[in-house]
Design a protein around this motif. Structure first.
Motif, PDB file in Angstrom:
ATOM      1  N   LYS A 174      -7.147   2.017  -9.040  1.00 51.74           N
ATOM      2  CA  LYS A 174      -6.389   3.244  -9.340  1.00 51.74           C
ATOM      3  C   LYS A 174      -6.376   4.166  -8.153  1.00 51.74           C
ATOM      4  O   LYS A 174      -7.287   4.148  -7.323  1.00 51.74           O
ATOM      5  N   LYS A 175      -5.384   4.997  -8.110  1.00 52.94           N
ATOM      6  CA  LYS A 175      -5.277   5.984  -7.028  1.00 52.94           C
ATOM      7  C   LYS A 175      -6.528   6.823  -6.962  1.00 52.94           C
ATOM      8  O   LYS A 175      -7.221   7.025  -7.972  1.00 52.94           O
ATOM      9  N   GLY A 176      -6.836   7.344  -5.782  1.00 51.62           N
ATOM     10  CA  GLY A 176      -7.991   8.226  -5.666  1.00 51.62           C
ATOM     11  C   GLY A 176      -8.770   7.933  -4.411  1.00 51.62           C
ATOM     12  O   GLY A 176      -8.338   7.144  -3.569  1.00 51.62           O
ATOM     13  N   LYS A 177      -9.898   8.587  -4.278  1.00 50.65           N
ATOM     14  CA  LYS A 177     -10.730   8.446  -3.095  1.00 50.65           C
ATOM     15  C   LYS A 177     -11.799   7.383  -3.343  1.00 50.65           C
ATOM     16  O   LYS A 177     -12.503   7.433  -4.375  1.00 50.65           O
ATOM     17  N   VAL A 216     -18.467   0.711   8.973  1.00 51.64           N
ATOM     18  CA  VAL A 216     -17.617   1.790   8.457  1.00 51.64           C
ATOM     19  C   VAL A 216     -18.351   2.432   7.283  1.00 51.64           C
ATOM     20  O   VAL A 216     -19.105   1.783   6.564  1.00 51.64           O
ATOM     21  N   ASN A 217     -18.186   3.724   7.151  1.00 50.45           N
ATOM     22  CA  ASN A 217     -18.895   4.479   6.106  1.00 50.45           C
ATOM     23  C   ASN A 217     -18.072   5.730   5.886  1.00 50.45           C
ATOM     24  O   ASN A 217     -18.151   6.671   6.658  1.00 50.45           O
ATOM     25  N   MET A 218     -17.237   5.744   4.848  1.00 49.18           N
ATOM     26  CA  MET A 218     -16.294   6.870   4.711  1.00 49.18           C
ATOM     27  C   MET A 218     -15.697   6.949   3.318  1.00 49.18           C
ATOM     28  O   MET A 218     -15.884   6.050   2.495  1.00 49.18           O
ATOM     29  N   GLU A 219     -15.069   8.048   3.061  1.00 49.03           N
ATOM     30  CA  GLU A 219     -14.214   8.170   1.890  1.00 49.03           C
ATOM     31  C   GLU A 219     -12.786   7.948   2.348  1.00 49.03           C
ATOM     32  O   GLU A 219     -12.384   8.421   3.415  1.00 49.03           O
ATOM     33  N   ILE A 220     -12.057   7.262   1.543  1.00 46.05           N
ATOM     34  CA  ILE A 220     -10.711   6.864   1.993  1.00 46.05           C
ATOM     35  C   ILE A 220      -9.792   6.764   0.776  1.00 46.05           C
ATOM     36  O   ILE A 220     -10.227   6.412  -0.326  1.00 46.05           O
ATOM     37  N   SER A 221      -8.551   7.105   0.971  1.00 47.29           N
ATOM     38  CA  SER A 221      -7.601   7.014  -0.149  1.00 47.29           C
ATOM     39  C   SER A 221      -7.271   5.549  -0.417  1.00 47.29           C
ATOM     40  O   SER A 221      -7.376   4.718   0.496  1.00 47.29           O
ATOM     41  N   MET A 237     -11.113  -9.370  -2.085  1.00 44.62           N
ATOM     42  CA  MET A 237     -11.410  -9.356  -3.522  1.00 44.62           C
ATOM     43  C   MET A 237     -10.369 -10.219  -4.244  1.00 44.62           C
ATOM     44  O   MET A 237      -9.389 -10.664  -3.653  1.00 44.62           O
ATOM     45  N   THR A 238     -10.627 -10.432  -5.542  1.00 43.52           N
ATOM     46  CA  THR A 238      -9.638 -11.193  -6.305  1.00 43.52           C
ATOM     47  C   THR A 238      -8.387 -10.327  -6.455  1.00 43.52           C
ATOM     48  O   THR A 238      -8.459  -9.091  -6.445  1.00 43.52           O
ATOM     49  N   HIS A 239      -7.268 -10.988  -6.619  1.00 41.44           N
ATOM     50  CA  HIS A 239      -6.042 -10.221  -6.800  1.00 41.44           C
ATOM     51  C   HIS A 239      -6.058  -9.515  -8.161  1.00 41.44           C
ATOM     52  O   HIS A 239      -5.499  -8.412  -8.298  1.00 41.44           O
ATOM     53  N   ASN A 240      -6.697 -10.127  -9.126  1.00 44.10           N
ATOM     54  CA  ASN A 240      -6.865  -9.454 -10.439  1.00 44.10           C
ATOM     55  C   ASN A 240      -7.530  -8.092 -10.270  1.00 44.10           C
ATOM     56  O   ASN A 240      -7.066  -7.074 -10.787  1.00 44.10           O
ATOM     57  N   GLN A 241      -8.629  -8.080  -9.522  1.00 43.10           N
ATOM     58  CA  GLN A 241      -9.354  -6.805  -9.331  1.00 43.10           C
ATOM     59  C   GLN A 241      -8.496  -5.800  -8.566  1.00 43.10           C
ATOM     60  O   GLN A 241      -8.381  -4.648  -8.928  1.00 43.10           O
ATOM     61  N   ARG A 242      -7.862  -6.329  -7.515  1.00 40.73           N
ATOM     62  CA  ARG A 242      -7.067  -5.441  -6.660  1.00 40.73           C
ATOM     63  C   ARG A 242      -5.936  -4.772  -7.448  1.00 40.73           C
ATOM     64  O   ARG A 242      -5.635  -3.587  -7.244  1.00 40.73           O
ATOM     65  N   SER A 243      -5.341  -5.536  -8.353  1.00 42.99           N
ATOM     66  CA  SER A 243      -4.196  -5.016  -9.114  1.00 42.99           C
ATOM     67  C   SER A 243      -4.596  -3.841 -10.004  1.00 42.99           C
ATOM     68  O   SER A 243      -3.751  -3.028 -10.393  1.00 42.99           O
TER      69      SER A 243
END
Lengths: 429, 429, 429
Positions: free
Chosen positions: B144-147, B97-102, B135-141
């Protein structure tokens, strides 16, 4: 007319109210009337009879006992005891008597229970000619000296012993056997509850679309009835019966109980125990040493049928047992319903208890067959647990054995069995 | 070059450090590289391959998965996740996969564990096309919104599944079977420890002067690997294997564990339990219901090999399991050594577990043969106890059975067995 | 002359007093004298002998040991130890010696027990030429330096080993085997009590009107005696013996004990355990690992006779064991009586332990046969319980098995068995 499981409790309790007042004994009009009322619900029930005097194994069918009325009139002319009020007042199979008698002599024919002064005891004398009256100990204590006029207007004559038999055919000739007894006068738990539950189970079985096994259902007088029935059917029964249940004391709403078969090793022992473990909150297991009803005959050496006893509180284990206190207040709709539900699960369990083998070496790829469950996480775990262990233990053993290994009831694994069978992963042997 | 048992722990831990960073999966270059490093220690190891698409029982060998790089770049242009840092970051068998995604859409492809916010989970999707990041849940939390720019540079193409097989011939054709798996990426206890212990055991076995039994040792990818191996070797294996052990989670230094075979009745069950009872301070026995690794295949019905699982803390029973917390800190030289010692005792026990018969009626006269021990009093008692009971129970049963009766480990009675055999008092049958 | 059970305890204790002073060993005049005194009560006892040098399995009958006197005279000329005072003072089978010796050198030939400073230990050296004296540790501690004059006037010459054998014929050729040993010098519980109880049991058996089984009763020296006896009689014994008992340490009045046979599965194991459970207030079960007497030979592999050991406090389990403290104060009339009563019950139980089958299908009609008990209510219940369960379990199993099922001793059900047999309801098979 389809039988409604939802109304089973109500049906059974109302049948109990109807049957309760009848004066039953091992022979005579009360037992026959009871059978006819049951037949009014179960049209295919066959009411059969055996002649007095016929030899059945070590026993002889007794003469038929009929009683019209009985009473005691005290020295003051008051009728202080009347059979019409309670049929427990007369010793079962009392010979006729009509006389004046002193209290002293009468005492030898009176029965009461000092420790339960408000209870009329249940007493019979089937095989030794005798007569007697039963009363509460309270009443007995107040009897005054003097001459009593006593009457027992009974007959003991050649006649018949009656019983009911219902065979419900299934796909197989192998049979499940259900038995209860219709020889007790007005007592509710022991024993109206047994034949009443048996009637409801027969209606439920009749209503099934299909039955794997044939069902042999009998309503008999206790002891002499089971001996007589065995003397006529033993060969067939030994050949066909894979599990049997004697139903007794099933209307109260206390714990459940079972009495194991003589050697504690039959399918009936295993299935009933399995269902009690999974579906009864409280239950007691009794060994065959604690037997007392028709299992005494069904499991005797040489007969050796795979029969166990199903009860709520076992006979002899509750204080109202064999007294007038075992009345309609002791049993209930809820009590009957509980018994009905357990026994339905027992019979269902036997119906589905086949042996399976796994058709695929190593674990199958469940994903490609869409067999991964897709519900909540906890259920997934549980369903996968059942699925994988059904596959792991389908090596020719029965579902009941697998259920015992994995600690899940056989009825809970039923759906998964069908799914795996449909997917071609396991098959019946 | 002789293998030194004393340095076994060191050897194993250093091999773990070397193998840890490699990105293994059930196929692909990581597994092959791992096998080659193991082969650098075990020259006779044969590395074998099976083509993608080949049918093995109910399964098909999957295509080969190769991954070069993978990352996530956040809306600010920061590379916040990089496969090069930890190969657990990518779901195993992720499609390219190679893309920009929300962020919203990306979330459906993210995996983390809320209850272990510092752990990267281990996730795979071998048989259903998919891709994802862990990923760690810390990182996931904190995302931020965006691409997001995401890249998984992977290939899923026809290729091979690789595995290693080593047959060490013994005096007999009967085999002892040892198996572990080489398909997990960077996790230490589950599962680098298994193949590493297996490598050390193979070196130890190679170094023995003679072996009673032949040893079949395999390094395979889990599940598909054992299924494939069985599909090619089942007949031989069923004929020859007398006991087998699946090694997994053997590098930590907590308790020991074993998972019994399906029916809990094989020589492997008995020997491993015997050695754990005598040599492990703490251990847990699990029934086959708690299985989870290749024993699922080895013990499946119809396969029915006598295989049990040997672990320190069992998979699923420790919190670091299947996460990035299962790293080199969780395992140790001491942990490996403990496992190595137990397994050596297990294999030695099997080697000496013969059946013996007593050649003399009544007790022999030990004195005239100089067989009375002559050490300290306590040892004399112990040695006489072993001696007399070996004689008493050498009635055709195995040493393991005798050991269990007298409560002494089979290895402790070994010398006495040789002595009695040499004196002509007992002989092998 | 009829044997009186009531006086059994008195008889045994008085025989113990008579036999106690004799210096017994595995050969020599003491053992023979003991056998002759026993024969004075049991006329049919045959006293047999085997020549020194004869090979018996792995052993050789040793030379005969005779000792006339022995003493130690201290440097002051005082006779500080005299064999005439206590025959434990000399190591059994001491070679002759007559010399002056320094205390230092003498010490190597002295035996005492520091932890029991008032006890003379019992020491032998049958198969290794040696000599020595045994004394209390108190005495030994007070010995002063100097020259001691020591004398052991003994002979070790070709001669015989003696033993006694009594065969009491019964209706069947199958045998019950009873064994005890007559080789210990002046110690009371271990071992005069065994042969004395055996003598009383033999008298009791002789006095029985009829015996179902034949009884093989032997009085032998321990170990070499049982090996010699087996070497001459093994074939017959294996063919005929259905249960055997080695009697030892049966004169004290503490708990009871049994040592099970090697595989813990013989009739002897079952009957003795049954009787201890029903008739002994306290008893201990020991496994064959705790053996120590002739059961070592009787149960050795290939011999495999169904023999167990019956004791009060087992050898090695009481502190007076194998010392001068095991004297006539340790045993008592009551102790002997208890052992006698248990063993009589054991033998009676074996005599009546037949297998029965029920001859009637279903329960029989007891009333018409007058088989309803007519005593007190409690007894009625108990007798009916026994009656109905005897009928229920007479399916070819033995009375002992039935007793175990119903929890009533076999001797308690005996009368009911006879009654049912007489009524034609059950029969022996």
């Amino acid at each position: 007319m389809k039988f409604s499981c939802k109304k089973a409790g109500e049906f059974m309790y109302s049948l109990a109210k109807k049957l309760f007042p009848i004066n039953r004994s091992i022979t005579g009009p009360g037992a026959l009337k009871t059978l006819n009322i049951i037949k009014s619900h179960l049209n295919s029930l066959e009411i059969k009879k055996i002649k007095s005097g016929e030899k059945v194994f070590d026993w002889v069918i007794p003469k038929e006992w009929t009683i019209k009325k009985a009473h005691i009139i005290d020295p003051n002319g008051n009728k202080i005891l009347d059979f019409d009020n309670n049929n427990l007042h007369v010793v079962g199979y009392s010979t006729p008597v009509n006389m004046e008698i002193s209290l002293e002599k009468l005492q030898k024919h009176l029965h009461s229970i000092p420790a339960q002064p408000q209870a009329i005891p249940y007493v019979t004398s089937y095989y030794k000619e005798n007569w007697g009256f039963c009363m509460t100990h309270n009443q007995r204590s107040k009897l005054k000296k003097g001459k009593y006029k006593i009457l027992i207007d009974s007959k003991i004559e050649n006649g018949h012993l009656n019983y009911g038999e219902l065979i419900l055919k299934g796909k197989k000739k192998e049979e499940v056997f259900l038995s209860s007894y219709i020889c007790h006068p007005s007592m509710a738990n022991n024993e109206l509850s047994g034949p009443i539950l048996l009637c409801a189970l027969a209606l439920w079985l009749e209503a099934q679309k299909e039955r794997e096994y044939t069902y042999r259902i009998i309503f008999i007088p206790e002891t002499i009835g089971s001996i007589a029935y065995l003397s006529k059917n033993l060969k067939q029964m030994k050949k066909k019966i894979i599990a049997g249940f004697n139903l007794t004391c099933v209307g109260d709403n206390r714990n459940y109980s079972m009495i194991h078969s003589r050697l504690n090793d039959t399918l009936a022992d295993k299935v009933l125990l399995h269902c009690l473990k999974h579906y009864a909150k409280n239950f007691k297991e009794f060994s065959f040493l604690k037997r007392g009803s028709d299992e005494r005959q069904y499991c005797s050496p040489g007969v050796d049928l795979p029969v166990v006893v199903f009860c709520r509180t076992k006979f002899g284990e509750y204080e109202e047992y064999h007294t007038s206190l075992d009345n309609l207040d002791l049993i209930s709709k809820e009590g009957f319903e509980g018994s009905f539900n357990i026994m339905c699960k027992v019979l269902e369990s036997i119906e589905i208890n086949k042996k399976y083998i796994n058709l695929i070496l190593c674990e199958p790829q469940l994903g490609k067959r869409g067999l991964y469950p897709s519900v909540s996480k906890k259920d997934i775990y549980n369903e996968l647990f059942i699925q994988s262990n059904l596959l792991a233990y389908s090596d020719g053993r029965s579902l009941l054995e697998i259920s015992e290994i994995i600690g899940v009831s056989i009825l809970e694994i039923k759906e998964t069995v069908l799914q795996l069978e449909k997917a071609g992963l396991i098959k019946k042997i």
